[in-house]
Motif scaffolding. Structure first.
Motif, PDB file in Angstrom:
ATOM      1  N   GLY A   1      49.370  56.665  53.787  1.00 10.02           N
ATOM      2  CA  GLY A   1      50.287  57.751  54.124  1.00 10.02           C
ATOM      3  C   GLY A   1      50.260  58.078  55.605  1.00 10.02           C
ATOM      4  N   LEU A   2      49.072  58.051  56.195  1.00 13.08           N
ATOM      5  CA  LEU A   2      48.944  58.311  57.631  1.00 13.08           C
ATOM      6  C   LEU A   2      49.707  57.281  58.460  1.00 13.08           C
ATOM      7  CD1 LEU A   2      45.156  59.258  57.789  1.00 13.08           C
ATOM      8  CD2 LEU A   2      47.044  60.720  58.540  1.00 13.08           C
ATOM      9  N   ALA A   3      49.843  56.068  57.932  1.00 17.06           N
ATOM     10  CA  ALA A   3      50.532  54.997  58.662  1.00 17.06           C
ATOM     11  C   ALA A   3      52.051  55.023  58.483  1.00 17.06           C
ATOM     12  CB  ALA A   3      49.986  53.637  58.224  1.00 17.06           C
ATOM     13  N   ILE A   4      52.546  55.793  57.539  1.00 19.02           N
ATOM     14  CA  ILE A   4      53.994  55.808  57.265  1.00 19.02           C
ATOM     15  C   ILE A   4      54.836  56.214  58.475  1.00 19.02           C
ATOM     16  CG2 ILE A   4      55.781  57.085  55.969  1.00 19.02           C
ATOM     17  CD1 ILE A   4      54.718  54.733  54.414  1.00 19.02           C
ATOM     18  N   PRO A   5      54.555  57.336  59.154  1.00 16.98           N
ATOM     19  CA  PRO A   5      55.445  57.733  60.257  1.00 16.98           C
ATOM     20  C   PRO A   5      55.582  56.709  61.379  1.00 16.98           C
ATOM     21  CG  PRO A   5      54.168  59.605  59.556  1.00 16.98           C
ATOM     22  CD  PRO A   5      53.594  58.392  58.848  1.00 16.98           C
ATOM     23  N   LYS A   6      54.585  55.874  61.594  1.00 19.73           N
ATOM     24  CA  LYS A   6      54.727  54.881  62.658  1.00 19.73           C
ATOM     25  C   LYS A   6      55.376  53.590  62.162  1.00 19.73           C
ATOM     26  CE  LYS A   6      50.061  53.063  62.312  1.00 19.73           C
ATOM     27  NZ  LYS A   6      48.765  52.992  62.890  1.00 19.73           N
ATOM     28  N   ASN A   7      55.562  53.457  60.852  1.00 20.97           N
ATOM     29  CA  ASN A   7      56.183  52.252  60.296  1.00 20.97           C
ATOM     30  C   ASN A   7      57.574  52.495  59.729  1.00 20.97           C
ATOM     31  OD1 ASN A   7      54.153  49.883  60.231  1.00 20.97           O
ATOM     32  ND2 ASN A   7      52.935  51.630  59.628  1.00 20.97           N
ATOM     33  N   ALA A   8      57.742  53.573  58.987  1.00 20.30           N
ATOM     34  CA  ALA A   8      58.999  53.826  58.280  1.00 20.30           C
ATOM     35  C   ALA A   8      60.093  54.299  59.230  1.00 20.30           C
ATOM     36  CB  ALA A   8      58.766  54.877  57.194  1.00 20.30           C
TER      37      ALA A   8
END
Length: 179
Positions: free
Chosen positions: A74-81
């Motif tokens: 979840g922490l990685a979502i904003p930089k990927n999505a």
């Protein structure tokens, strides 16, 4: 095991699935094996994948590695999505979360939502009725806070209302946020 839910008609954008791989850098081989076991043999961030396969992969990772890893995804979502343009604050990020969610999913079927409601100057409520794990949603909220931390705020508290949890059969998880 494929889910027999409306999500079987929904696809997830590969950039969102990439967050799973990025968050588990130290276990890349394991993640690739889990994804492959659910039909995602070679992840391409620009392709779309069945939501049921993504959710089944999350379930396996949660069982095999634990909830902390799911939060890291979840922490990685904003930089990927993909997110809508114009986000410049924590509140605007939370308000746009449902729109971003829909930008990264396509097809017919109920995918749930993210509903933000401000409850005070430094507090809010987030209702998450999507099929992803609780820890995943909490990770997204924490990442958005880290990226758009309000001035004068030093910590975000996320309180999960115990009466409402998807793990125990509730339709939604409700989080009280204070910063």
């Amino acid at each position: 095991m494929t889910r027999d839910t409306p999500s079987s008609q929904v696809e997830v954008y590969g950039r969102s699935v990439q967050a799973l791989v990025d968050a588990m850098e130290f276990l890349t081989g394991k993640v690739q094996r889990v994804l492959a076991s659910h039909g995602i043999a070679s992840l391409d961030p620009e392709k779309w994948y069945p939501m049921s396969a993504v959710l089944d992969s999350f379930d396996d990772i949660l069982k095999q590695v634990g909830p902390h890893t799911t939060r890291a995804i979840g922490l990685a979502i904003p930089k990927n999505a993909v997110f809508p343009p114009g986000i410049d604050s924590f509140e605007s990020a939370l308000l746009s979360l449902d729109q971003a969610y829909r930008m990264n999913h396509r097809g017919s079927g109920d995918i749930g939502s993210y509903r933000y409601q401000r409850t005070g100057e430094l507090s809010a409520q987030m209702v998450c009725d999507n099929p992803y794990p609780c820890e995943f949603d909490q990770g997204i909220i924490l990442a958005l806070y880290g990226r758009f931390q309000p001035k004068g705020s030093y910590v975000l508290q996320i309180e999960h209302e115990t009466a409402d949890c998807r793990k125990t059969g509730a339709v939604a998880c409700v989080y009280r946020l204070k910063w």
